[in-house]
Motif scaffolding. Sequence first.
Motif, short mmCIF file in Angstrom:
data_model
loop_
_atom_site.label_atom_id
_atom_site.label_comp_id
_atom_site.label_asym_id
_atom_site.label_seq_id
_atom_site.Cartn_x
_atom_site.Cartn_y
_atom_site.Cartn_z
N VAL A 41 8.87 90.02 -36.95
CA VAL A 41 7.58 90.72 -36.93
C VAL A 41 7.40 91.25 -35.51
O VAL A 41 7.45 90.48 -34.55
N VAL A 42 7.22 92.56 -35.39
CA VAL A 42 7.09 93.20 -34.08
C VAL A 42 5.65 93.64 -33.90
O VAL A 42 5.21 94.60 -34.53
N ASP A 43 4.94 92.94 -33.04
CA ASP A 43 3.51 93.20 -32.85
C ASP A 43 3.28 94.23 -31.76
O ASP A 43 3.85 94.14 -30.68
N GLY A 44 2.42 95.19 -32.07
CA GLY A 44 2.09 96.25 -31.12
C GLY A 44 0.77 96.03 -30.41
O GLY A 44 0.15 97.00 -29.96
N GLY A 45 0.33 94.78 -30.30
CA GLY A 45 -0.91 94.49 -29.58
C GLY A 45 -2.07 94.12 -30.47
O GLY A 45 -3.22 94.47 -30.17
N SER A 46 -1.82 93.42 -31.53
CA SER A 46 -2.88 93.03 -32.46
C SER A 46 -3.98 92.26 -31.75
O SER A 46 -3.72 91.45 -30.86
N THR A 47 -5.22 92.49 -32.19
CA THR A 47 -6.37 91.77 -31.65
C THR A 47 -6.95 90.82 -32.70
O THR A 47 -8.00 90.24 -32.47
N ASP A 48 -6.26 90.67 -33.82
CA ASP A 48 -6.69 89.73 -34.86
C ASP A 48 -5.70 88.57 -34.93
O ASP A 48 -5.02 88.29 -33.95
N ASN A 49 -5.59 87.90 -36.04
CA ASN A 49 -4.74 86.72 -36.18
C ASN A 49 -3.35 87.02 -36.75
O ASN A 49 -2.68 86.10 -37.23
N THR A 50 -2.91 88.26 -36.69
CA THR A 50 -1.62 88.63 -37.26
C THR A 50 -0.49 87.76 -36.72
O THR A 50 0.30 87.20 -37.49
N GLY A 71 2.99 101.52 -31.26
CA GLY A 71 3.61 102.71 -31.84
C GLY A 71 4.71 102.28 -32.80
O GLY A 71 5.61 101.54 -32.42
N ARG A 72 4.61 102.72 -34.03
CA ARG A 72 5.53 102.26 -35.07
C ARG A 72 6.99 102.46 -34.69
O ARG A 72 7.81 101.56 -34.83
N ALA A 73 7.35 103.63 -34.19
CA ALA A 73 8.75 103.88 -33.81
C ALA A 73 9.19 102.96 -32.68
O ALA A 73 10.30 102.41 -32.71
N LYS A 74 8.33 102.78 -31.68
CA LYS A 74 8.66 101.87 -30.57
C LYS A 74 8.87 100.45 -31.09
O LYS A 74 9.79 99.75 -30.68
N GLN A 75 8.00 100.03 -31.99
CA GLN A 75 8.10 98.68 -32.53
C GLN A 75 9.36 98.52 -33.38
O GLN A 75 10.04 97.48 -33.30
N MET A 76 9.69 99.51 -34.16
CA MET A 76 10.91 99.45 -34.97
C MET A 76 12.14 99.40 -34.09
O MET A 76 13.07 98.63 -34.35
N ASN A 77 12.16 100.19 -33.03
CA ASN A 77 13.29 100.18 -32.10
C ASN A 77 13.40 98.84 -31.38
O ASN A 77 14.50 98.31 -31.19
N VAL A 87 3.89 95.64 -36.86
CA VAL A 87 2.51 95.30 -37.24
C VAL A 87 1.52 95.64 -36.14
O VAL A 87 1.86 95.64 -34.96
N LEU A 88 0.31 95.89 -36.57
CA LEU A 88 -0.83 96.04 -35.67
C LEU A 88 -2.07 95.68 -36.50
O LEU A 88 -2.43 96.41 -37.43
N ASN A 89 -2.66 94.54 -36.20
CA ASN A 89 -3.85 94.06 -36.91
C ASN A 89 -3.64 94.01 -38.42
O ASN A 89 -4.38 94.61 -39.19
#
Length: 123
Positions: free
Chosen positions: A40-49, A66-72, A12-14
Amino acid sequence: MKQSKLSIIIPVLNEEASIAKLIKEINTRSTFKQMNEIIVVDGGSTDNTTTIATSLNVTVISSNKGRAKQMNTGAKAANGDILYFLHADTIPPYNFDCKILDSISKNNVAGSFRMQFDSDSFF
């Protein structure tokens, strides 16, 4: 024979607008018998995710963007022996967990569900 367990990984991201709906649909559409965890793998969300996801009793971890980085990152953290990756704006079919395990029992090593749009309008 060992019972397989399913880990669901959501990069996720935002995604505050869609993450609650997805998690609720996962819980509604699964049997729970084979589900091990939702990550849930957050990539630095700036909202309330992450706040929303945490309130729904799922595991929330951080990763580089980065989606691939987060999935890994999610795959490395997962405890299940079957990984199911979902995007925050998707909804899995009913009984998806049973369908995945049935496919695995037939010696399929990978698979996907067909995409279906929930509207005929593209506007």
